[in-house]
Enzyme design. Structure first.
Site, short mmCIF file in Angstrom:
data_model
loop_
_atom_site.label_atom_id
_atom_site.label_comp_id
_atom_site.label_asym_id
_atom_site.label_seq_id
_atom_site.Cartn_x
_atom_site.Cartn_y
_atom_site.Cartn_z
N GLY A 1 0.81 -1.21 0.00
CA GLY A 1 0.00 0.00 0.00
C GLY A 1 0.85 1.25 0.00
O GLY A 1 0.58 2.21 -0.75
N TYR A 2 1.87 1.26 0.82
CA TYR A 2 2.78 2.41 0.91
C TYR A 2 3.48 2.65 -0.43
O TYR A 2 3.58 3.78 -0.90
CB TYR A 2 3.79 2.16 2.02
CG TYR A 2 4.70 3.33 2.33
CD1 TYR A 2 4.31 4.32 3.21
CD2 TYR A 2 5.96 3.43 1.74
CE1 TYR A 2 5.13 5.39 3.51
CE2 TYR A 2 6.80 4.49 2.02
CZ TYR A 2 6.39 5.47 2.91
OH TYR A 2 7.21 6.53 3.19
#
Length: 253
Positions: free
Chosen positions: A157-158
């Site tokens: 996600g990051y």
């Protein structure tokens, strides 16, 4: 040089309570800017960053906003864009991270990271940037990452959000450069902050990271100071859509 002087400017720094954001806000104040600090947990008064800014002889205002709350971010954007004193510099630094292998990375973690690290950045920048475009001037700086260029491990996600940030910076630069608004990004390397604590204490990962950094050390938050002041200043007036690594040489290895 006077081209680096920010006296009389108003800077908004998100994620300003600690780490990289605090160092960026402190650097901008040191160059002469007044600061509005924004964070989900920022104290109304007496915070460390308020003391930093006051020590530089500049004014400080604290705003508490949860970037995981889309409505709160929209309200912040409307507030800042509608003020009598305009925002000259916007530093989009607020962020979060969730670590888990991709196969176990939950929807909740994915959605939280994308909201805080990408969606909120666009929402806030759309509001403040529109006001800058109308005035014909402004500086916007995003905090990107080495994971704007690479895939990382256990942070899907990051990584997706930080890739998005570099694309967003370039897209906005294309539209807003003709109107006197500079949009750029800084890509910190491995900086010793709370976000990287898990890596710092992992002897295997930490050793592997250090072995690849030509500078031979983890970065500090203050290593971002010069790049922040530069991109916020008139010295960077012809720089648009750039992503400036501050990484001890990692990407060049």
């Amino acid at each position: 040089m006077t081209s680096f002087d920010l006296t009389g400017k108003l800077a908004v720094v998100t994620g300003a309570r600690r780490g990289i954001g605090r160092a960026m806000a402190r650097a901008l104040a040191g160059a002469g800017a007044d600061v509005i600090g924004v964070s989900a947990t920022l104290e109304a008064s007496g915070s460390d960053i308020e003391k930093d800014v006051a020590a530089a002889g500049r004014t400080f205002e604290a705003i508490r906003t949860d970037f995981a709350d889309p409505e709160a971010v929209r309200a912040l954007g409307a507030d800042l864009a509608g003020r009598k004193r305009p925002v000259d510099i916007l530093v989009n630094n607020a962020g979060t991270i969730r670590r888990a292998p991709a196969a176990q990375h939950t929807d909740a973690d994915w959605e939280l990271v994308l909201q805080v690290n990408l969606n909120a950045q666009f929402t806030l920048t759309r509001a403040v940037g529109a006001a800058m475009v109308a005035r014909g001037q402004g500086k916007i700086i995003f905090t990107a990452s080495l994971l704007s260029f690479q895939g990382g491990i256990n942070v899907p996600g990051y990584t997706a959000a930080k890739h998005g940030i570099t694309g967003l910076a370039k897209a906005l630069a294309n539209e807003w450069a003709p109107h006197g608004v500079n949009v750029n990004a800084i890509a910190p390397g491995y900086i010793a902050t709370d976000n990287t604590q898990a890596l710092q204490v992992d002897p295997v990962r930490s050793r592997a990271i250090l072995s690849r950094i030509p500078a031979g050390r983890w970065g500090t938050a203050d290593d971002l100071a010069g790049a922040t002041v530069f991109l916020a200043s008139d010295a960077a007036s012809y720089i648009h859509g750039a992503v400036l690594p501050v990484d001890g040489g990692w990407l060049g290895r």
